[in-house]
Enzyme design. Sequence first.
Site, PDB file in Angstrom:
ATOM      1  NE  ARG A  54      14.455 -11.620  33.026  1.00 53.54           N
ATOM      2  CZ  ARG A  54      14.900 -12.306  31.987  1.00 53.54           C
ATOM      3  NH1 ARG A  54      14.409 -12.047  30.781  1.00 53.54           N
ATOM      4  NH2 ARG A  54      15.807 -13.243  32.115  1.00 53.54           N
TER       5      ARG A  54
ATOM      6  CB  THR B 245      20.197  -9.412  33.144  1.00 58.24           C
ATOM      7  OG1 THR B 245      19.778  -9.481  34.522  1.00 58.24           O
ATOM      8  CG2 THR B 245      21.510 -10.186  33.000  1.00 58.24           C
ATOM      9  CD  GLU B 246      19.468  -4.373  36.094  1.00 61.96           C
ATOM     10  OE1 GLU B 246      19.808  -4.183  37.266  1.00 61.96           O
ATOM     11  OE2 GLU B 246      20.282  -4.707  35.201  1.00 61.96           O
ATOM     12  CB  VAL B 247      17.854  -3.933  28.824  1.00 57.07           C
ATOM     13  CG1 VAL B 247      18.314  -2.546  29.232  1.00 57.07           C
ATOM     14  CG2 VAL B 247      19.027  -4.861  28.572  1.00 57.07           C
TER      15      VAL B 247
END
Length: 261
Positions: free
Chosen positions: A140, A136-138
Site C-alpha cells: 500500500r 503487507t504495508e509495502v
Amino acid sequence: MSEQLVRYEPRRPAVIISLNRPDKRNALSRALIQSLKDAFLRAKDDSTARCVILTGGGPAFCAGMDLSELAETLHQPAESAVWEDAQRLAGLYELIYTFPKPTIAAVNGAAVAGGAGLVTVCDLAIAVPSAMFGYTEVRRGLVAAMVMPHLLRHVGERCARHLLLTGDLIDAAEACRTGLINRVVSPEELLNQAMAWAKSIADGGPNALAFTKSLLQRFSRQAMSIEETAKASAAPRLGEECQQGLRAFFAKQPNPWATQS
C-alpha cells in the site's frame, strides 16, 4: 473503555482481552486502539490478573489498521493527524511490550500488518492452524517501521526481510517454524492452552516476572526510539506513492507501480 470494542474477561489467574470488531475483522481504529490501551491499563492495576491473554472476536485476530480511517487523509493529508495516528499505535505497542505482567497472544485467525504487530509485542504467541500472518504495508506504499525491531527479535533478519519486502502471508505452521509464534493448536484448544501457560506463569513471583521482563527488554534494546519509529511509519503516508496505493486498494485496482504482465 468501550465494551463494544474490547471485552475484558477476568479468568483467574489471567484476564482475557478480546478485540471486538468482528464485522471489521478487528481493524485497529482510533477508538479500538484507545480501548485496548484502557484495557491493558485496567489489567495492570488488576491484582487478580497475573497474565494477559489477547485474542480476537470473530474469525479474525486483527486485520491491521483501519484503512477507512486512513482513507480520510487521501483528500486532505494533514501532517498532524497522520503523526498522531502513528504515535497512538506506537504507544499501544510500547505499552504491551513493556507491560510488567506476561502477555500471551491467542491468535484465532488472520493477523496482518498492525495485527501481526500486536502478536510480536506479546511475550508468547499461540495460533490456530488456519491463522495467517503477514506484513503487507509495502503493498500500500506504507512502511512497517514500528514492528521491525520486534519482528527481528523473533525471526531474525533473513526471514524479516522476506516478510517485510514481499508482503507475503505465511500460515501458522511456518510462523511457528520461524519463531514468530510458539505453538499451533486446534481452535478448541486455543484458549485452554493459553490458560495453561497463564497458570504456569502464575507460579512465578510477580516481582521476579516483572524484573525478568525488564531485563529482557534491556538485553534486546532497539536502536530507534518510539518517536523515531512512529515518524518513520507516518512519513510515507504523506507521500504520493502511499496516496496512490490506497486509492488503488479502495478502487480494487492494481497498484500503479505493479509489474504489468
